[in-house]
Design a protein around this motif. Structure first.
Motif, PDB file in Angstrom:
ATOM      1  N   MET A  71     -56.452  31.684 -14.683  1.00 22.98           N
ATOM      2  CA  MET A  71     -56.268  32.714 -13.658  1.00 22.98           C
ATOM      3  C   MET A  71     -55.022  32.452 -12.823  1.00 22.98           C
ATOM      4  O   MET A  71     -54.336  33.383 -12.398  1.00 22.98           O
ATOM      5  CB  MET A  71     -57.514  32.772 -12.763  1.00 22.98           C
ATOM      6  N   GLY A  72     -54.712  31.159 -12.627  1.00 19.18           N
ATOM      7  CA  GLY A  72     -53.528  30.820 -11.859  1.00 19.18           C
ATOM      8  C   GLY A  72     -52.242  31.247 -12.534  1.00 19.18           C
ATOM      9  O   GLY A  72     -51.253  31.589 -11.875  1.00 19.18           O
ATOM     10  N   ILE A  73     -52.246  31.253 -13.862  1.00 15.67           N
ATOM     11  CA  ILE A  73     -51.046  31.626 -14.616  1.00 15.67           C
ATOM     12  C   ILE A  73     -50.994  33.125 -14.907  1.00 15.67           C
ATOM     13  O   ILE A  73     -49.943  33.761 -14.798  1.00 15.67           O
ATOM     14  CB  ILE A  73     -50.986  30.826 -15.944  1.00 15.67           C
ATOM     15  N   PHE A  74     -52.131  33.711 -15.274  1.00 18.44           N
ATOM     16  CA  PHE A  74     -52.119  35.073 -15.811  1.00 18.44           C
ATOM     17  C   PHE A  74     -52.660  36.142 -14.859  1.00 18.44           C
ATOM     18  O   PHE A  74     -52.714  37.317 -15.236  1.00 18.44           O
ATOM     19  CB  PHE A  74     -52.897  35.111 -17.126  1.00 18.44           C
ATOM     20  N   SER A  75     -53.054  35.752 -13.653  1.00 19.21           N
ATOM     21  CA  SER A  75     -53.517  36.762 -12.700  1.00 19.21           C
ATOM     22  C   SER A  75     -52.845  36.552 -11.348  1.00 19.21           C
ATOM     23  O   SER A  75     -52.962  35.478 -10.755  1.00 19.21           O
ATOM     24  CB  SER A  75     -55.044  36.695 -12.534  1.00 19.21           C
ATOM     25  N   LYS A  76     -52.174  37.578 -10.857  1.00 15.61           N
ATOM     26  CA  LYS A  76     -51.564  37.493  -9.527  1.00 15.61           C
ATOM     27  C   LYS A  76     -52.568  37.837  -8.431  1.00 15.61           C
ATOM     28  O   LYS A  76     -52.317  37.572  -7.258  1.00 15.61           O
ATOM     29  CB  LYS A  76     -50.370  38.459  -9.448  1.00 15.61           C
ATOM     30  N   ARG A  77     -53.720  38.400  -8.827  1.00 16.20           N
ATOM     31  CA  ARG A  77     -54.674  38.872  -7.819  1.00 16.20           C
ATOM     32  C   ARG A  77     -55.656  37.781  -7.353  1.00 16.20           C
ATOM     33  O   ARG A  77     -56.153  37.835  -6.235  1.00 16.20           O
ATOM     34  CB  ARG A  77     -55.462  40.063  -8.387  1.00 16.20           C
ATOM     35  N   VAL A  78     -55.946  36.816  -8.197  1.00 13.25           N
ATOM     36  CA  VAL A  78     -56.914  35.774  -7.817  1.00 13.25           C
ATOM     37  C   VAL A  78     -56.325  34.930  -6.689  1.00 13.25           C
ATOM     38  O   VAL A  78     -55.201  34.433  -6.788  1.00 13.25           O
ATOM     39  CB  VAL A  78     -57.281  34.888  -9.016  1.00 13.25           C
ATOM     40  N   ASN A  79     -57.080  34.796  -5.622  1.00 11.64           N
ATOM     41  CA  ASN A  79     -56.573  34.111  -4.436  1.00 11.64           C
ATOM     42  C   ASN A  79     -57.274  32.771  -4.210  1.00 11.64           C
ATOM     43  O   ASN A  79     -58.098  32.341  -5.026  1.00 11.64           O
ATOM     44  CB  ASN A  79     -56.712  35.019  -3.211  1.00 11.64           C
ATOM     45  N   ALA A  80     -56.953  32.115  -3.096  1.00 10.37           N
ATOM     46  CA  ALA A  80     -57.502  30.790  -2.794  1.00 10.37           C
ATOM     47  C   ALA A  80     -59.027  30.791  -2.670  1.00 10.37           C
ATOM     48  O   ALA A  80     -59.699  29.960  -3.304  1.00 10.37           O
ATOM     49  CB  ALA A  80     -56.854  30.233  -1.529  1.00 10.37           C
ATOM     50  N   LEU A 131     -44.158  33.908  -7.474  1.00  9.97           N
ATOM     51  CA  LEU A 131     -44.172  32.614  -8.162  1.00  9.97           C
ATOM     52  C   LEU A 131     -44.886  32.721  -9.507  1.00  9.97           C
ATOM     53  O   LEU A 131     -44.396  32.213 -10.529  1.00  9.97           O
ATOM     54  CB  LEU A 131     -44.874  31.571  -7.279  1.00  9.97           C
ATOM     55  N   VAL A 132     -46.023  33.394  -9.516  1.00 14.45           N
ATOM     56  CA  VAL A 132     -46.776  33.580 -10.762  1.00 14.45           C
ATOM     57  C   VAL A 132     -45.927  34.345 -11.769  1.00 14.45           C
ATOM     58  O   VAL A 132     -45.873  34.008 -12.953  1.00 14.45           O
ATOM     59  CB  VAL A 132     -48.099  34.326 -10.493  1.00 14.45           C
ATOM     60  N   GLU A 133     -45.252  35.356 -11.287  1.00 15.12           N
ATOM     61  CA  GLU A 133     -44.392  36.155 -12.159  1.00 15.12           C
ATOM     62  C   GLU A 133     -43.282  35.301 -12.762  1.00 15.12           C
ATOM     63  O   GLU A 133     -42.972  35.394 -13.953  1.00 15.12           O
ATOM     64  CB  GLU A 133     -43.790  37.307 -11.345  1.00 15.12           C
ATOM     65  N   SER A 134     -42.694  34.445 -11.955  1.00 14.39           N
ATOM     66  CA  SER A 134     -41.571  33.623 -12.434  1.00 14.39           C
ATOM     67  C   SER A 134     -42.037  32.566 -13.427  1.00 14.39           C
ATOM     68  O   SER A 134     -41.297  32.205 -14.347  1.00 14.39           O
ATOM     69  CB  SER A 134     -40.873  32.944 -11.250  1.00 14.39           C
ATOM     70  N   VAL A 135     -43.254  32.054 -13.259  1.00 14.28           N
ATOM     71  CA  VAL A 135     -43.777  31.048 -14.183  1.00 14.28           C
ATOM     72  C   VAL A 135     -44.109  31.682 -15.527  1.00 14.28           C
ATOM     73  O   VAL A 135     -43.857  31.105 -16.591  1.00 14.28           O
ATOM     74  CB  VAL A 135     -45.043  30.368 -13.590  1.00 14.28           C
ATOM     75  N   ARG A 136     -44.633  32.889 -15.495  1.00 12.30           N
ATOM     76  CA  ARG A 136     -45.134  33.512 -16.718  1.00 12.30           C
ATOM     77  C   ARG A 136     -44.062  34.220 -17.536  1.00 12.30           C
ATOM     78  O   ARG A 136     -44.159  34.302 -18.767  1.00 12.30           O
ATOM     79  CB  ARG A 136     -46.235  34.514 -16.350  1.00 12.30           C
ATOM     80  N   ILE A 137     -43.062  34.739 -16.884  1.00  6.14           N
ATOM     81  CA  ILE A 137     -42.054  35.540 -17.581  1.00  6.14           C
ATOM     82  C   ILE A 137     -40.740  34.767 -17.661  1.00  6.14           C
ATOM     83  O   ILE A 137     -40.230  34.289 -16.655  1.00  6.14           O
ATOM     84  CB  ILE A 137     -41.826  36.883 -16.860  1.00  6.14           C
TER      85      ILE A 137
END
Length: 591
Positions: free
Chosen positions: A488-497, A575-581
């Protein structure tokens, strides 16, 4: 030269090699201690990953569990190899691109929460400690037989060896030691398998020999094995006899547990570039395949050898079973360890080895004058005993001893590093004392690893099962707690702390609760609330398979909580976007 002396020489030389590498690769900074300075070439990292991955469970225990169950235990092969592909494709490159040292560090930064980091540390320690118990069990079994010491002494010797090269070298020392250990363990595994395959089938390639004709009978090897085991009341070797749902869940638990185990993930933090993480994964799969393609043949051939050793003639005939007084030397050697036991229940001086839980055959066995199965064989001894059963040369037996120790120690070192890094870097450095100096952090890491070695050794004295079974529990815990939050940390931008924290805690708590319900507090016999039998399991799901259910709850709770709470900050989503793409993807190009 007698066998014990030869064992000491070969094992001693392998230990000297590990010590020499540790001294040469001594870590002088936290970067070298945690990630080997990010300078490990992909091929060497792939080899080290293979050694880190192929633990005592793979080398010592897996073939033994397959040997005594057959097809149904192929779940270990499918789950562990499939999980590594999952890890290589979905997690490793992205985590390397994130550029941190540890899994809890990724979780803490991605979910912008120290609480999330601390919960991740707890999950990591629970899974890793359970896993390392299996390795210490393997160390004790190997030392007990080949160096002729008791299991406790063997554990203490193994712990001392790990202490020296892991505490001194950190990830840098462990990495290059694991390269050497891979060479030792794969050589030790394949050479006996080749000898035995040639003896039984005439085929030098064990994985092909498994499907060749059995030379002595002219039957296909697997057909001969099926006949031998079913004649003695055991379930057919090639048949499917267990709960299919449980089998699927167990395979999935091993797969996603593999992708969530921190000691394997941190190996991908040691390479220079993101592309190298992918290459490392590819090389690791090649090196792992060499053992995993051989293991089914080792299991089947070992089972046939041991059955033929005990059953010497027509079943039920007065002279049909091996006379105890004529038992071979390998039998006597393993009796001394307490891992193979004979009880003469009918007083005839012969060894009756059959399935006395099969009511139909047990009735027939009573007509033969048999009063119950008389032989108890610990599954963990089979690979180690195989060369002796097949009467291979002494140097092969010594090599197998060194290989078994290499497999157990290599994985133990990786696990202990993951534990110590979580404590020193993610708790002390990031939470308790952010101002600690690099020298102080390095000292804290070494002290944490020393403590972890002491705890692992103590727990290894009272394992809850065979090495591979104990390891399977660790995979379930990692599957239920760590894998979902990484995905979820890599593939979902919506999941929060809040979602991540609640998900991890839910997965861990319900899985630990289920395991303790049926297995009890691992090291206190009789503390389980319900009997650990298929009839008592919820929907027939074994404790080792429950990690998949825990993971489903983890995902569900994380998403539900996240949907009911605020979105992550925009910088986290970026950040998630930059890690995944990949950099530059989607950018317009002039033609």
């Amino acid at each position: 030269m007698d066998q014990t002396t030869l064992n000491y020489i070969v094992v001693g030389l392998s230990f000297a090699l590990y010590f020499g590498i540790a001294i040469w690769a001594r870590a002088g900074s936290t970067g070298e201690f945690y990630a080997a300075g990010r300078g490990v070439p992909p091929v060497l990292n792939g080899m080290a990953t293979g050694a880190d991955w192929m633990s005592a469970a793979s080398f010592i225990s897996m073939a033994g569990l397959i040997a005594f169950t057959g097809y149904d235990n192929s779940t270990f092969l499918m789950g562990w190899t499939g999980g590594y592909v999952l890890l290589a494709m979905l997690l490793a490159p992205y985590l390397r691109k994130f550029g941190k040292y540890t899994v809890p560090e990724f979780i803490g930064d991605r979910f912008y929460s120290q609480t999330a980091r601390i919960v991740a540390v707890i999950c990591l320690i629970v899974a890793s400690i359970t896993y390392v118990i299996g390795q210490m069990t393997g160390v004790g079994v190997t030392f007990a037989r080949f160096l002729e010491v008791d299991v406790t002494t063997g554990l203490l010797i193994g712990a001392t060896v790990v202490f020296f090269y892991a505490v001194l070298g950190g990830m840098k020392g462990i990495t290059y030691t694991q390269v050497a250990q891979y060479v030792v363990l794969i050589t030790a595994y394949t050479i006996p398998a080749i000898f035995i395959s040639l003896a039984l089938t005439g085929n030098a390639i064990p994985s092909l020999g498994l499907f060749s004709e059995h030379t002595a009978s002219g039957q296909p090897l697997l057909a001969k094995l099926d006949q031998v085991v079913t004649d003695l009341g055991f379930a057919s070797y090639t048949g499917h006899h267990t709960n299919t749902l449980n089998m699927v869940l167990f395979t999935m638990s091993l797969m996603i547990g593999t992708a969530g185990l921190p000691h394997v993930i941190i190996r991908f933090f040691t390479v220079p570039r993101v592309a190298d993480a992918r290459w490392s994964a590819g090389w690791a799969l090649v090196f792992i395949a060499l053992l995993y393609l051989t293991a089914p043949a080792v299991g089947a051939m070992a089972r046939l050898n041991i059955m033929d050793t005990i059953q010497t003639g027509e079943i039920g005939a007065p002279e049909g079973n091996l006379a105890y007084e004529n038992r071979p030397q390998w039998f006597k050697n393993w009796e001394e360890t307490g891992l193979l036991n004979f009880e003469d229940k009918n007083g005839d001086g012969r060894i009756q080895f059959y399935n006395d839980k099969n009511a139909e055959f047990a009735e027939k066995a009573q007509e033969f004058g048999w009063n119950g199965n008389e032989l108890d064989v610990n599954r963990d001894i089979l690979v180690l005993a195989n060369p002796e059963i097949a009467q291979l040369p002494g140097w092969v037996i010594a090599l197998v001893a060194a290989g078994g120790l290499a497999a157990a120690l290599s994985t133990a070192a990786g696990l202990l590093l993951a534990i110590s890094s979580a404590i020193s870097h993610d708790l002390i450095k990031s939470v308790i004392n952010p101002r600690i100096s690099e020298k102080g952090e390095l000292l804290a890491a070494r002290i944490a690893m020393t403590g972890a070695i002491i705890v692992a050794t103590w727990l290894g004295l009272n394992p809850p099962g065979f090495a591979a079974q104990t390891v399977a529990l660790a995979f379930g815990l990692a599957a239920a707690s760590i894998f979902p939050v990484l995905m979820m940390g890599i593939f979902s931008k919506r999941v929060n702390a809040p979602g991540a924290i609640c998900g991890m805690l839910t997965g861990l708590i319900i899985t630990v609760g289920y395991v303790f319900t049926y297995l009890g507090m691992f090291f206190i016999p009789g503390t389980n609330l319900l009997p650990n039998t298929p009839d008592a399991w919820l929907f027939g799901i074994s404790p080792a398979s429950f990690g998949t259910i825990g993971a489903i709850f983890n995902f569900a709770v994380a998403y539900l909580v996240s949907m009911q709470t605020a979105e992550p900050p925009q910088e986290i989503q970026d950040l998630v976007e930059s890690v995944r793409i990949p950099r530059g993807a989607g950018v317009a190009v002039d033609h």
